[in-house]
Design a protein around this motif. Structure first.
Motif, PDB file in Angstrom:
ATOM      1  N   ILE A 254       0.837  -1.203   0.000  1.00 29.34           N
ATOM      2  CA  ILE A 254       0.000   0.000   0.000  1.00 29.34           C
ATOM      3  C   ILE A 254       0.873   1.254   0.000  1.00 29.34           C
ATOM      4  CG2 ILE A 254      -1.619   1.375   1.391  1.00 29.34           C
ATOM      5  CD1 ILE A 254      -2.854  -1.337   2.308  1.00 29.34           C
TER       6      ILE A 254
ATOM      7  N   GLY B 265      -6.985   1.591   3.651  1.00 29.26           N
ATOM      8  CA  GLY B 265      -6.855   1.624   2.205  1.00 29.26           C
ATOM      9  C   GLY B 265      -7.240   2.999   1.698  1.00 29.26           C
TER      10      GLY B 265
ATOM     11  N   GLU C 224      -7.466   0.424  -3.076  1.00 25.75           N
ATOM     12  CA  GLU C 224      -6.714  -0.517  -2.253  1.00 25.75           C
ATOM     13  C   GLU C 224      -7.490  -0.752  -0.969  1.00 25.75           C
ATOM     14  OE1 GLU C 224      -4.034  -2.135  -2.948  1.00 25.75           O
ATOM     15  OE2 GLU C 224      -2.879  -1.008  -4.435  1.00 25.75           O
TER      16      GLU C 224
END
Length: 199
Positions: A111, A150, A160
Motif C-alpha cells: 500500500i 486503504g 486498495e
C-alpha cells in the motif's frame, strides 16, 4: 454506534519515539489511531496507550504487559520500523511472538509503495502472542489511515483495501472478541460461515 450485545474490545496502542517520549514534540500517531478505531469499529473500545522511547527491552516488556497483563485483543504500534540503528520495534515484536503473520507486513508495504519509494525500507510486521494480534504500523497519521483503511479514487471506489479488513477474522481465529466494523470506513472480510447474525 455500539449496539446491545456487541462485545467490547481492549486495544493496546504503543507509540515508539525517543523525541515524543521526552516531550520534544507531541505524539500525533496515537490520537489519530484511536480516533480512527472509534470511527471504524462498532464495538465499545477500551484503550491502553503508552508513548515510550526506542529501547528494545522496553518495547518488549510493554508488548508483553499489553498482552499478558492487560489482555488486549489487538495491539497496534507506531514508529521505529525503519532500518536506522534505533528502529527496533519489529525486532522487539518478533522477540515476543509465538507466530509471525508475514502477510500484514507485505500488504502494508504494498500500500505504502503507491505513495513513497522509501516504503520498501519499512520492516513492519505482525505477530500473534497468546490470543492477541500485534501489528506494527507507520508513524505518520496519514500513513496509518492508508495502511489500515486503504484508499479510494475520486469517485469513492476502493482502489486498495487496507489491512484492517483482515484483522477481525484473524482475531476470531485466535480466540479473541468478535469485532464488527462500520462498512463505510472499512469492511471486515469473513467467510460466510464465520459471519454472525446482526445483534
Amino acid at each position: 454506534m455500539s449496539g446491545a450485545g456487541i462485545e467490547s474490545v481492549k486495544v493496546g496502542l504503543l507509540s515508539v519515539s525517543d523525541r515524543a517520549s521526552t516531550g520534544v514534540y507531541q505524539d500525533q500517531g496515537l490520537p489519530a489511531l484511536e480516533e480512527w478505531l472509534r470511527a471504524a469499529l462498532k464495538n465499545p473500545i477500551t484503550v491502553v496507550a503508552k508513548v515510550i522511547p526506542d529501547e528494545r527491552a522496553l518495547i518488549e516488556s510493554t508488548l508483553i504487559e499489553f498482552v499478558d497483563v492487560e489482555h488486549c485483543a489487538l495491539v497496534l504500534t507506531t514508529g521505529g520500523t525503519g532500518p536506522a540503528p534505533r528502529d527496533t520495534t519489529p525486532d522487539a515484536t518478533l522477540a515476543v511472538a509465538e507466530r509471525v503473520m508475514e502477510g500484514f507486513g507485505e500488504r502494508m508495504r504494498q500500500i505504502s509503495l503507491r505513495f513513497v519509494p522509501t516504503a520498501i525500507l519499512s520492516r513492519q510486521t505482525a505477530v500473534i502472542r497468546k490470543s492477541s494480534l500485534i501489528v506494527n504500523l507507520p508513524g505518520q497519521p496519514k500513513s496509518i489511515r492508508e495502511t489500515l483503511e486503504g484508499f479510494r479514487d475520486t469517485s469513492g471506489v476502493a482502489v486498495e483495501v487496507g489491512v484492517f479488513a483482515a484483522i477481525p477474522y484473524c482475531i476470531d481465529l485466535i480466540g479473541g472478541p468478535y469485532i464488527e466494523t462500520n462498512d463505510d470506513i472499512i469492511k471486515a472480510f469473513r467467510p460466510k460461515s464465520a459471519i454472525r447474525p446482526p445483534q
